[in-house]
Design a protein around this motif. Structure first.
Motif, PDB file in Angstrom:
ATOM      1  N   ARG A 134       0.853  -1.199   0.000  1.00 24.30           N
ATOM      2  CA  ARG A 134       0.000   0.000   0.000  1.00 24.30           C
ATOM      3  C   ARG A 134       0.881   1.238   0.000  1.00 24.30           C
ATOM      4  N   ARG A 135       0.406   2.250  -0.663  1.00 17.46           N
ATOM      5  CA  ARG A 135       1.171   3.492  -0.758  1.00 17.46           C
ATOM      6  C   ARG A 135       1.099   4.225   0.569  1.00 17.46           C
ATOM      7  N   ILE A 136       2.273   4.599   1.112  1.00 21.47           N
ATOM      8  CA  ILE A 136       2.321   5.274   2.412  1.00 21.47           C
ATOM      9  C   ILE A 136       2.930   6.673   2.326  1.00 21.47           C
ATOM     10  N   GLY A 137       3.348   7.072   1.133  1.00 15.76           N
ATOM     11  CA  GLY A 137       3.925   8.404   1.012  1.00 15.76           C
ATOM     12  C   GLY A 137       4.516   8.618  -0.360  1.00 15.76           C
ATOM     13  N   GLU A 138       5.133   9.776  -0.521  1.00 12.97           N
ATOM     14  CA  GLU A 138       5.806  10.079  -1.772  1.00 12.97           C
ATOM     15  C   GLU A 138       6.953  11.040  -1.516  1.00 12.97           C
ATOM     16  N   TYR A 139       7.893  11.041  -2.439  1.00 15.71           N
ATOM     17  CA  TYR A 139       9.059  11.914  -2.365  1.00 15.71           C
ATOM     18  C   TYR A 139       9.175  12.695  -3.667  1.00 15.71           C
ATOM     19  N   ALA A 140       9.266  13.999  -3.550  1.00 12.14           N
ATOM     20  CA  ALA A 140       9.489  14.831  -4.734  1.00 12.14           C
ATOM     21  C   ALA A 140      10.964  14.768  -5.112  1.00 12.14           C
ATOM     22  N   ARG A 141      11.218  14.691  -6.408  1.00 15.53           N
ATOM     23  CA  ARG A 141      12.589  14.714  -6.955  1.00 15.53           C
ATOM     24  C   ARG A 141      13.505  13.708  -6.250  1.00 15.53           C
ATOM     25  N   TYR A 142      13.026  12.509  -6.052  1.00 23.37           N
ATOM     26  CA  TYR A 142      13.739  11.468  -5.307  1.00 23.37           C
ATOM     27  C   TYR A 142      14.915  10.888  -6.089  1.00 23.37           C
ATOM     28  N   TYR A 143      14.746  10.709  -7.380  1.00 16.86           N
ATOM     29  CA  TYR A 143      15.772  10.064  -8.199  1.00 16.86           C
ATOM     30  C   TYR A 143      16.725  11.092  -8.802  1.00 16.86           C
ATOM     31  N   ALA A 144      17.882  10.613  -9.234  1.00 17.22           N
ATOM     32  CA  ALA A 144      18.939  11.490  -9.749  1.00 17.22           C
ATOM     33  C   ALA A 144      18.475  12.339 -10.926  1.00 17.22           C
ATOM     34  N   ASP A 145      17.538  11.813 -11.712  1.00 22.39           N
ATOM     35  CA  ASP A 145      17.050  12.579 -12.862  1.00 22.39           C
ATOM     36  C   ASP A 145      15.905  13.523 -12.498  1.00 22.39           C
TER      37      ASP A 145
END
Length: 156
Positions: A134-145
């Motif tokens: 289940r989705r518990i959150g999100e991260y903006a601009r998480y990956y190198a790109d």
């Protein structure tokens, strides 16, 4: 010439030093950025806090890998990376690797497995949701790109 389709049952085991070339090749072909290096894989193979799994079929045919991290002081394991060979996608390899990661987490006394996935990776998101994450959150601009990520969790 394309490799033959995967037909044998998928077998998951702990990676060995002899798997290094296959691990690095799959990492380089699967990810443009945020890759594990050969040295990092080598370190993780001998680490108490990491588990590198490989999936195979048909007598050692290398089909995929998953890396799971375990941190002291927490009972939450982290699926750090998962990748499958293109010819193995959609054949149960990812599901088998995730099941093995979950079992390893339970064996170590973890109560949950967490992971991050690119928001634009619809195939992986469907797989995780189908397997009970289940989705518990999100991260903006998480990956190198600069891509955003969702964070998922499953109780073990």
């Amino acid at each position: 010439m394309r490799p033959p389709p995967v037909t044998a049952a998928v077998r998951v085991r702990r990676a060995e030093v002899s798997d290094l070339d296959d691990l690095v090749a799959l990492e380089e072909s699967s990810f443009a950025q945020d890759r594990l290096s050969r040295a990092q894989y080598r370190k993780h193979l001998d680490s108490e806090s990491a588990l590198v799994l490989v999936a195979s079929a048909n007598h050692r045919r290398f089909l995929g890998t998953a890396v799971v991290f375990f941190r002291k002081g927490t009972r939450v394991a982290r699926l750090y990376s998962i990748a499958t060979q293109p010819q193995a996608q959609g054949k149960g390899v990812g599901s088998a690797l995730i099941a093995a990661a979950e079992e390893a987490g339970r064996h170590r006394g973890c109560h949950a497995l967490r992971l991050e996935v690119r928001k634009d990776n619809a195939v992986a998101i469907r797989l995780y949701e189908r397997l009970g994450y289940r989705r518990i959150g999100e991260y903006a601009r998480y990956y190198a790109d600069g891509a955003d990520a969702f964070r998922f969790e499953k109780a073990l």
